[in-house]
Design a protein around this motif. Sequence first.
Motif, PDB file in Angstrom:
ATOM      1  N   TYR A  73       0.837  -1.208   0.000  1.00 26.83           N
ATOM      2  CA  TYR A  73       0.000   0.000   0.000  1.00 26.83           C
ATOM      3  C   TYR A  73       0.874   1.261   0.000  1.00 26.83           C
TER       4      TYR A  73
ATOM      5  N   TYR B 141      -7.448   0.319  -6.649  1.00 27.76           N
ATOM      6  CA  TYR B 141      -6.175  -0.312  -7.003  1.00 27.76           C
ATOM      7  C   TYR B 141      -6.262  -1.803  -6.711  1.00 27.76           C
TER       8      TYR B 141
ATOM      9  N   SER C 173      -3.359  -7.168  -2.054  1.00 29.46           N
ATOM     10  CA  SER C 173      -4.487  -6.427  -1.508  1.00 29.46           C
ATOM     11  C   SER C 173      -5.282  -5.739  -2.616  1.00 29.46           C
TER      12      SER C 173
ATOM     13  N   VAL D  16      -7.446  -2.044  -2.922  1.00 30.02           N
ATOM     14  CA  VAL D  16      -7.563  -0.795  -2.169  1.00 30.02           C
ATOM     15  C   VAL D  16      -8.601   0.117  -2.815  1.00 30.02           C
TER      16      VAL D  16
ATOM     17  N   MET E 132      -9.582   3.866  -2.637  1.00 29.05           N
ATOM     18  CA  MET E 132      -9.127   5.174  -2.170  1.00 29.05           C
ATOM     19  C   MET E 132     -10.311   6.133  -2.107  1.00 29.05           C
TER      20      MET E 132
ATOM     21  N   GLY F 231      -7.251   5.226   2.221  1.00 26.81           N
ATOM     22  CA  GLY F 231      -7.920   4.169   1.489  1.00 26.81           C
ATOM     23  C   GLY F 231      -8.358   3.044   2.394  1.00 26.81           C
TER      24      GLY F 231
ATOM     25  N   ILE G 286      -8.206  -0.857   2.713  1.00 26.53           N
ATOM     26  CA  ILE G 286      -7.446  -2.002   2.224  1.00 26.53           C
ATOM     27  C   ILE G 286      -8.277  -3.252   2.452  1.00 26.53           C
TER      28      ILE G 286
END
Length: 165
Positions: free
Chosen positions: A19, A123, A128, A130, A132, A138, A140
């Motif tokens: 991250y 993402y 992971s 994520v 945002m 963000g 996770i």
Amino acid sequence: MNILFENRYKMDDRMLSEYVHKILCRKIYFMGAIFAPISFIMAGITLAKQDYILAAVLGVCLFITIVTMLITPPLTIRQLKEYDKRLNNGKNHEAIIQFGENISIAQGTFSLTIEYGQVLKIYELKHSFVLMFARSSGIILDPSGFTIGDFNTFKEFIRTKCQLF
């Protein structure tokens, strides 16, 4: 609240590192990749022209750029871990993220609810996933941590719900 998806996990170092390196420090790496070679080349040119003062200034710029690129990610990881410890009284609580009418996050005594429209970017990383909702904040998720629903269905759902393609 009707829960469509639920993700549970305990944060581990590889998720946090990923991250920080791939999302939070991405602009630092990008800017460093631009300014470090320019500083290096310009320092070489000014040294060849025997302009030692300007070469020293450019050398210092190169040094600062490289140190910033190397030091920022570990400091960010440490800062996030310290914040998490303060928030959870030194315990590593399980994060529970539920998706229904809104997105609800609970970890220890901390809880937060956000709307799908607040998600700005998604993402998909190696360890992971994520969501945002601010430039440096963000949610996770652990792709293998779904207790309600499955990851592949969730990806389609979240992209549709957040209107991100």
